[in-house]
Design a protein around this motif. Structure first.
Motif, mmCIF file in Angstrom:
data_model
loop_
_atom_site.group_PDB
_atom_site.id
_atom_site.type_symbol
_atom_site.label_atom_id
_atom_site.label_comp_id
_atom_site.label_asym_id
_atom_site.label_seq_id
_atom_site.Cartn_x
_atom_site.Cartn_y
_atom_site.Cartn_z
ATOM 1 N N CYS A 154 -0.241 -3.087 -6.658
ATOM 2 C CA CYS A 154 -0.364 -2.556 -5.289
ATOM 3 C C CYS A 154 -1.523 -1.551 -5.175
ATOM 4 N N HIS A 155 -1.887 -1.262 -3.928
ATOM 5 C CA HIS A 155 -2.846 -0.194 -3.636
ATOM 6 C C HIS A 155 -2.060 1.117 -3.565
ATOM 7 N N HIS A 187 -9.181 1.434 -9.803
ATOM 8 C CA HIS A 187 -9.779 0.665 -8.697
ATOM 9 C C HIS A 187 -8.748 0.339 -7.605
ATOM 10 N N GLN A 188 -7.450 0.555 -7.903
ATOM 11 C CA GLN A 188 -6.408 0.200 -6.919
ATOM 12 C C GLN A 188 -6.104 1.334 -5.921
ATOM 13 N N GLY A 189 -6.689 2.524 -6.151
ATOM 14 C CA GLY A 189 -6.346 3.597 -5.217
ATOM 15 C C GLY A 189 -6.997 4.906 -5.562
ATOM 16 N N ARG A 217 0.893 -1.172 0.000
ATOM 17 C CA ARG A 217 0.000 0.000 0.000
ATOM 18 C C ARG A 217 0.922 1.211 0.000
ATOM 19 N N GLN A 240 -5.046 6.097 6.795
ATOM 20 C CA GLN A 240 -4.770 4.819 6.133
ATOM 21 C C GLN A 240 -3.402 4.281 6.566
ATOM 22 N N TYR A 275 0.196 2.441 5.415
ATOM 23 C CA TYR A 275 1.024 2.289 4.217
ATOM 24 C C TYR A 275 2.217 1.378 4.485
ATOM 25 N N ALA A 332 1.809 1.082 -9.581
ATOM 26 C CA ALA A 332 0.554 0.345 -9.345
ATOM 27 C C ALA A 332 0.289 -0.640 -10.481
#
Ligand SMILES: C[S@@+](CC[C@H](N)C(=O)[O-])C[C@H]1O[C@@H](n2cnc3c(N)ncnc32)[C@H](O)[C@@H]1O
Length: 264
Positions: A84-85, A110-112, A63, A129, A131, A79
């Motif tokens: 990865c996010h 959609h990943q972030g 992340r 969040q 990381y 990404a």
């Protein structure tokens, strides 16, 4: 001059869109290459994406937070390659719009997410969040006048094992001698020395895991940039990057990598 500096100038935008779309950086080029054979900075930046992924061990479960992400090609490139996010942030709303478009084009939306935020005071939705990786690529020098605050905020986005990768300028000489380079950089405060920055890392509770002076990998990029600026703006009225290139070549400034983690 707007708060975004040259970022709103057409000559400036056309230059970057031609030579490295989605990036505002020099990437990584072997010091031995013949720069006359390299047309632009696209591959140099793609190679830097690969370098960051392998050096930082970014994978599908990672992340990442990219502070000062610019037009987003580092975030999106990482990404896309790893799955990865991501969270990318920048102070410039126009860039955030471009980042969102770029993420759509590359199928990673959609990943972030991309968020407008100031580096020295990230929004709560960023801090909330978790990381695995935080990156600051060619952007921390904007905060050198207020580095402790920036680092305190960066630390507040970390958990125990978060890996931090910072790619930044330092000066090797008195600030006065960097006057010409600052005609381009337009910093209202001095760029810090490596010792200044290391001292602030310590005071913020950050451990330096690795350090590299990466100036030699961006000098070829500055030679390419100088050639491209002179083609488009022979009198260097707007495209003043060569002034910074000279400072790197003369050893006044260095471009360095710091790998960090919070003290356990
Ligand atoms: C040289 S560009 C690097 C962009 C990107 N990281 C890259 O390597 O392509 C620096 C970026 O930092 C952003 N920036 C400058 N000051 C900032 C601040 N206080 N907070 C967030 N972003 C900032 C600028 O808008 C710009 O996009």
């Amino acid at each position: 001059m707007s708060v975004y500096g040259n970022y709103s100038n057409k000559l400036f935008n056309d230059l970057w869109n031609d030579i490295a779309p989605g990036f505002y950086n020099y990437g990584r080029i072997s010091p031995d290459v013949d720069v006359d054979t390299i047309p632009d900075l696209k591959k140099a930046n793609e190679d830097m994406i690969e370098y960051i992924i392998s050096n930082q061990g970014i994978g599908p479960d990672s992340r990442i937070l990219d502070l000062g992400c610019g037009k987003g090609m580092y975030t999106v490139g990482i990404a896309k390659r790893t799955g990865c996010h991501f969270v990318g942030t920048d102070i410039n709303p126009k860039y955030i719009e471009e980042c969102e478009e770029l993420a759509k084009t590359h199928g990673v939306s959609h990943q972030g997410e991309f968020l407008i935020s100031h580096m020295t005071g990230p929004a709560a939705e960023i801090k909330d969040q978790t990381y695995t990786h935080i990156m600051v690529l060619g952007a921390m020098y904007y905060a050198h006048g207020n580095l402790k605050k920036f680092l305190d905020n960066l630390v507040s986005c970390c958990v125990k094992d978060t890996k931090i990768f910072i790619w930044d300028f330092v000066r090797n000489v008195e600030w006065e001698l960097c006057k010409e380079a600052n005609r381009h950089l337009k910093r209202p405060h001095p760029i810090l020395t490596k010792d200044n920055v290391l001292d602030l890392f310590k005071k913020t509770g950050l451990d330096l895991v690795d350090f590299e002076d990466a100036t030699k990998f961006i000098i070829p990029g500055y030679k390419i940039m100088t050639r491209e600026c002179k083609k488009r703006d022979p009198n260097m009225e707007v495209l003043t990057y060569p002034l910074v290139g000279e400072a790197f070549m003369e050893g006044l400034l260095a471009y360095v990598y710091y790998c960090l983690k919070i003290k356990s």
